[in-house]
Design an enzyme around this catalytic site. Structure first.
Site, PDB file in Angstrom:
ATOM      1  NE  ARG A 128       4.114   2.256  -1.517  1.00 37.68           N
ATOM      2  CZ  ARG A 128       5.263   1.118  -1.267  1.00 37.68           C
ATOM      3  NH1 ARG A 128       6.390   2.229  -2.534  1.00 37.68           N
ATOM      4  NH2 ARG A 128       5.732   0.056  -1.019  1.00 37.68           N
ATOM      5  CG  ASN A 182       3.086  -1.394   2.360  1.00 39.57           C
ATOM      6  OD1 ASN A 182       2.646  -2.445   2.269  1.00 39.57           O
ATOM      7  ND2 ASN A 182       4.328  -0.457   2.581  1.00 39.57           N
ATOM      8  N   GLY A 183       2.272  -3.659   4.532  1.00 38.68           N
ATOM      9  CA  GLY A 183       2.199  -4.734   5.729  1.00 38.68           C
ATOM     10  C   GLY A 183       1.482  -5.766   6.079  1.00 38.68           C
ATOM     11  CB  CYS A 236      -0.587  -0.015   1.089  1.00 39.24           C
ATOM     12  SG  CYS A 236      -1.955  -1.707   1.526  1.00 39.24           S
ATOM     13  CG  HIS A 292      10.581 -36.152 -31.967  1.00 43.30           C
ATOM     14  ND1 HIS A 292      11.340 -37.659 -32.323  1.00 43.30           N
ATOM     15  CD2 HIS A 292      10.587 -36.526 -30.424  1.00 43.30           C
ATOM     16  CE1 HIS A 292      11.501 -38.063 -31.578  1.00 43.30           C
ATOM     17  NE2 HIS A 292      11.334 -37.944 -30.171  1.00 43.30           N
ATOM     18  CE  LYS A 312       7.811 -12.610 -18.130  1.00 45.13           C
ATOM     19  NZ  LYS A 312       6.754 -13.052 -18.821  1.00 45.13           N
ATOM     20  CD  GLU A 327       7.133 -16.801 -17.798  1.00 50.11           C
ATOM     21  OE1 GLU A 327       7.437 -15.555 -17.267  1.00 50.11           O
ATOM     22  OE2 GLU A 327       5.758 -17.560 -18.197  1.00 50.11           O
ATOM     23  CD  GLU A 378       5.494 -12.291 -21.784  1.00 50.84           C
ATOM     24  OE1 GLU A 378       3.736 -11.549 -21.311  1.00 50.84           O
ATOM     25  OE2 GLU A 378       5.767 -11.756 -20.584  1.00 50.84           O
ATOM     26  CD1 TRP A 400      -1.122  -5.162  -2.496  1.00 44.89           C
ATOM     27  CD2 TRP A 400      -1.955  -4.685  -4.637  1.00 44.89           C
ATOM     28  NE1 TRP A 400      -1.020  -6.624  -4.207  1.00 44.89           N
ATOM     29  CE2 TRP A 400      -1.688  -5.650  -4.847  1.00 44.89           C
ATOM     30  CE3 TRP A 400      -2.712  -4.016  -5.134  1.00 44.89           C
ATOM     31  CZ2 TRP A 400      -1.844  -6.654  -5.602  1.00 44.89           C
ATOM     32  CZ3 TRP A 400      -2.761  -4.174  -6.887  1.00 44.89           C
ATOM     33  CH2 TRP A 400      -2.474  -5.591  -6.696  1.00 44.89           C
ATOM     34  CE  LYS A 410       0.796  -7.680 -14.758  1.00 45.48           C
ATOM     35  NZ  LYS A 410       1.767  -8.054 -15.382  1.00 45.48           N
TER      36      LYS A 410
HETATM   37  C1  BG6 Z   1      -1.373 -10.566 -20.451  1.00 42.67           C
HETATM   38  C2  BG6 Z   1       0.203 -10.925 -19.641  1.00 42.67           C
HETATM   39  O1  BG6 Z   1      -1.858 -10.553 -20.877  1.00 42.67           O
HETATM   40  O2  BG6 Z   1      -2.261 -11.910 -19.177  1.00 42.67           O
HETATM   41  C3  BG6 Z   1       0.261 -12.001 -19.220  1.00 42.67           C
HETATM   42  O3  BG6 Z   1       0.565 -10.176 -20.866  1.00 42.67           O
HETATM   43  C4  BG6 Z   1       0.084 -12.439 -18.368  1.00 42.67           C
HETATM   44  O4  BG6 Z   1       1.738 -11.289 -18.348  1.00 42.67           O
HETATM   45  C5  BG6 Z   1      -1.533 -13.407 -18.328  1.00 42.67           C
HETATM   46  O5  BG6 Z   1       0.559 -14.197 -17.684  1.00 42.67           O
HETATM   47  C6  BG6 Z   1      -2.372 -14.221 -17.746  1.00 42.67           C
HETATM   48  O6  BG6 Z   1      -2.169 -12.512 -16.642  1.00 42.67           O
HETATM   49  P1  BG6 Z   1      -3.280 -13.199 -15.290  1.00 42.67           P
HETATM   50  O7  BG6 Z   1      -3.775 -12.236 -14.885  1.00 42.67           O
HETATM   51  O8  BG6 Z   1      -4.526 -13.937 -15.776  1.00 42.67           O
HETATM   52  O9  BG6 Z   1      -2.055 -13.964 -14.541  1.00 42.67           O
END
Ligand code: BG6
Length: 610
Positions: free
Chosen positions: A27, A99-100, A2, A506, A487, A483, A490, A73, A605
Site C-alpha cells: 500500500r 490513511n486518507g 497508506c 494512407h 495496453k 493507449e 504490453e 504512501w 514499472k
Molecule cells: C514504463 C511503464 O516502464 O514506463 C509504463 O511500464 C509507463 O506503464 C512508462 O507508462 C512511463 O512511466 P512513468 O512512471 O514515467 O509514468
C-alpha cells in the site's frame, strides 16, 4: 493509500505491528513508524521501508501491549522522518496514524497556530492529532469523545487509529472513505487497513462503516458509535481467504484491482481542487503568473504518460488557448529543442523516476523555462527537480501496465486546462461550469463503464485468436487508440497499432482483412460522422469492427460486429471513459493467452536507466 495497524491485548504489540505493516507494504513504502504505549508513549519512525523499523533492540524489549503502526504512501509532505507517521500531539501524549486526505487541514492548522500550536512537518495528519488534543484539553473529555468531536470538524477521507497516554487501556479507530478492519479475538483486538495482517490471528472481522468510530478497550466488548454519538450494532464476518488474495482485495491481479479502483482514484485526483465549479491549484500559487503567461507549453513523457500528453495538447489549445506541443522525453533530451524562458515544460510521470523524463526536466530547467510536473509519487526525483508539481493521488500502482494512474493523469490535465481557462477567461463561464461538473461526474460514469466488464470479456474470448489488432480514433480519442494498442501489446504480447482513423487509408488499411480486429473509438463528438465514414472503409475491406460508442448510439453500432457502450459525455471527457474498456479488453486477452498480467515480460514499472 497508506497501511495502518493497531493492537490492544495481552501480547507484546511491537512484533504484531511490524508483521502487520510488512503485510501492508504494497500500500505504500515511503516511510514507516510505530507508537507503543506502556505508561510512556514511545514513537519510532524512519524514512523508507518497514525493514527500517523492524528488529529494533530497544523496541523488542518494550513490553507494551498497546500500539499503532503505519507504512506511508506520501500525499502531503515529502517522504522523510518528520512527515512519517505516527504523528504526535503538542504534549506528545497522543499519537495517531492515518490513511486518507484531510482536505481542510490548512484552515484548521491556521486556527491552531493562532492558539499557539506548533507543527513539526507538512502533513495534513499532524493537524488532526493536534486538533484532538486541543478538544481533549478544552472540553476535558476522554480520547474517544475528543476524536469524535474532532472528526466532526474535518472534511476529506480517513482511516485512523489513535492512542493516548491518559487513556492507557483504550485504542480508538475511525473511518470515512478509507478501509478499516477490526479483528475480534479473546481479550484482544487487531486493527488494520485490510484483513491481510489479521487473518493469522482471527477470522472474525468487523469492517468499520463510513463515519463510524470504534472504541477498543481492554477487557470490554467492541463499541462502535456514529459521529453524532449513536451506538451502532456490531456486525462481524468470518473472513477465510488467503493473504495474497487479500492484498489484491479479492481480485486475481493488481491490474484488475487498479482498473476497478479508478472511480476512487479519479475522485481523489480532484479532491480539494473543485469548490462548486471553481477550480483551485494551491500548489501552483508561486508559478501561476508564469503559467498563465506561457507563450507555449511543451508536454514531454514516456509510455502511457506520453499518451496523456497528447490529450493535454488538445485540451490546452482548445480551452486554455495556449500553443502546445508534445515530445517523447527520450527524443526531446537529444534533439536540442529550442526552449524559451516564457515557455512552460510539463512532464507527466506515474513513478517520477523515469530516466528519460527526468533528463527532459533537467534540459528544460537549464533553458530557464518553467518546469511543471504531474506525478503520482510524492517526493520522487522528477517533482524534486521541478518548479512545481501537481500530484495525481491515484495511490500506489503495482501492476506494470498503467491504468488508474493514466485516468488520473487525464483528469488532472483536464482540470489544469480548465483552471487556466478559468483564470484567463478564454471560454464562456457557463461552458466552463458545465465542463467542471462533467469532470465531477466522471467517477460515477466510470463505475457504469466498469459494469461492461462481462461484455468486454465476451469480446476478448471472441477475438482471442488474434495475433494483430488495429486501434483507431480521431481528435481527442486518437491518443486513446494509441493507449489501447500499447495496453494490448504490453500484457498480451499481441501486435497492435494505434492510428488516427482518417490516417488509416494512407497505409494501415492494407493490413485489413476478415481476421483483423479493428477497435474503433467513436463516441459522440465533433468528428463522429467523419469517423463513421472511416468505419465504412474498414467494413468495405472485411475488417471486424469492435466499436466504443455512446450509450444511445445507433449508426456506428449498426456498422459494428461488437460494441461497447459508454455514458454520454463531451469529447474531452470521453477519453477517460473510453480508456476503461480498452484496459479491460487487454486484461482479458492477456488472461486468455495465459500471460503474467502484473509482471509482463521485458517491462518494468519504472525505467530508471536510459
Ligand atoms: C514504463 C511503464 O516502464 O514506463 C509504463 O511500464 C509507463 O506503464 C512508462 O507508462 C512511463 O512511466 P512513468 O512512471 O514515467 O509514468
Amino acid at each position: 493509500m497508506c497501511g495502518i495497524v493497531g493492537y490492544i491485548g495481552e501480547r507484546r504489540a511491537y512484533p504484531i505491528l511490524i508483521k502487520g505493516l510488512q503485510r501492508l507494504e504494497y500500500r505504500g513504502y515511503d516511510s514507516a513508524g510505530v507508537a507503543l504505549l506502556n505508561h510512556d508513549l514511545t514513537i519510532y519512525k524512519k524514512k523508507g521501508k518497514v525493514s527500517e523499523i523492524a528488529d529494533k533492540e530497544e523496541l523488542l524489549e518494550n513490553v507494551a501491549n498497546l500500539g499503532i503502526g503505519h507504512t506511508r504512501w506520501a500525499t502531503h509532505g515529502v517522504p522523510n522522518e518528520i512527515n512519517a507517521h505516527p504523528h504526535a500531539s503538542g504534549s506528545r501524549k497522543i499519537a495517531l496514524v492515518h490513511n486518507g486526505i484531510i482536505e481542510n487541514y490548512a484552515e484548521i492548522k491556521k486556527e491552531l497556530l493562532e492558539k499557539g500550536h506548533t507543527f513539526l512537518g507538512q502533513t495534513d495528519t499532524e493537524v488532526l492529532v493536534h486538533l484532538i488534543e486541543d478538544i481533549k484539553d478544552t472540553e476535558g473529555v476522554d480520547l474517544a469523545t475528543a476524536v469524535r468531536l474532532a472528526l466532526n470538524e474535518v472534511r476529506g477521507t480517513y482511516a485512523i487509529v489513535v492512542v493516548s497516554k491518559d487513556d492507557p487501556d483504550t485504542l480508538v479507530a475511525a473511518k470515512k472513505g478509507s478501509p478499516l478492519a477490526i479483528g475480534l479475538a479473546d481479550g484482544e483486538f487487531f486493527v488494520s487497513s485490510d484483513a491481510t495482517p489479521i487473518v493469522e490471528y482471527t477470522k472474525e472481522i468487523v469492517y468499520l462503516e463510513m463515519n463510524k468510530i470504534a472504541v477498543l478497550a481492554k477487557g470490554q466488548a467492541l463499541k462502535i458509535v456514529s459521529l453524532d454519538d449513536l451506538e451502532q450494532e456490531i456486525i462481524s464476518k468470518t473472513v477465510d481467504i488467503s493473504e495474497e488474495a487479500l492484498e489484491k482485495g479479492g481480485y486475481d491481479h493488481f491490474m484488475l484491482k487498479e482498473i476497478f479502483e479508478q472511480p476512487k482514484a479519479i475522485r481523489n485526483s480532484m479532491a480539494g481542487r473543485i469548490d462548486g465549479t471553481t477550480i483551485t491549484f494551491p500548489e501552483l500559487d508561486e508559478v501561476k503568473e508564469r503559467l498563465l503567461n506561457a507563450k507555449r507549453i511543451i508536454f514531454t513523457s514516456c509510455g502511457t504518460a506520453w499518451h496523456a500528453c497528447l490529450v493535454a495538447e488538445h485540451l490546452f489549445e482548445d480551452f486554455a488557448k495556449i500553443p502546445a506541443e508534445v515530445d517523447y522525453a527520450s527524443e526531446f533530451r537529444y534533439r536540442n529543442p529550442i526552449i524559451n524562458k516564457d515557455d512552460v515544460v510539463v512532464t507527466i510521470s506515474q513513478s517520477g523516476e523515469t530516466a528519460d523524463t527526468l533528463a527532459a526536466v533537467e534540459i528544460a530547467k537549464q533553458s530557464g523555462a518553467l518546469v511543471l510536473s504531474i506525478c503520482n509519487v510524492v517526493g520522487s526525483s522528477i517533482p524534486r527537480h521541478s518548479d512545481a508539481t501537481i500530484y495525481t493521488y491515484a495511490g500506489p500502482e503495482i501492476s506494470v501496465a498503467s491504468t488508474k494512474a493514466f485516468s488520473t493523469q487525464l483528469t488532472t490535465v483536464s482540470l489544469l486546462a480548465l483552471f487556466i481557462a478559468q483564470e484567463k477567461k478564454t471560454i464562456e463561464k457557463s461552458e466552463l461550469e458545465k465542463m467542471v461538473l462533467e469532470l465531477v461526474s466522471m467517477p460515477e460514469k466510470v463505475e457504469k463503464v466498469l459494469e461492461t466488464k462481462d461484455e468486454v470479456k465476451r469480446i476478448a474470448e471472441k477475438y482471442s485468436y488474434a495475433e494483430d489488432a488495429i486501434y483507431l480514433g480521431r481528435n481527442y480519442n486518437f491518443p486513446i487508440a494509441l493507449e489501447g494498442a500499447i495496453k494490448l501489446k504490453e500484457i498480451s504480447y499481441i501486435h497492435a497499432e494505434g492510428y488516427p482513423a482518417a490516417e488509416m487509408k494512407h497505409g494501415p488499411i492494407a493490413l485489413i482483412d476478415d481476421q483483423m480486429p479493428v477497435i474503433m473509438i467513436n463516441p459522440m463528438g465533433q468528428l463522429y460522422e467523419k469517423t463513421v465514414s472511416n468505419m465504412q472503409e474498414v467494413k468495405a475491406r472485411g475488417g471486424r469492427l469492435i466499436t466504443i460508442v455512446s450509450e444511445n448510439d445507433e449508426i456506428a453500432s449498426a456498422l459494428s460486429e461488437d460494441v461497447i457502450r459508454i455514458p454520454e459525455s463531451s469529447e474531452f471527457a470521453s477519453t477517460i471513459l473510453a480508456t476503461i474498456p480498452l484496459q479491460l479488453l487487454s486484461y482479458y486477452m492477456a488472461i486468455l493467452k495465459g500471460r503474467d498480467v502484473d509482471k509482463p515480460r521485458n517491462l518494468a514499472k519504472s525505467v530508471t536507466v536510459e
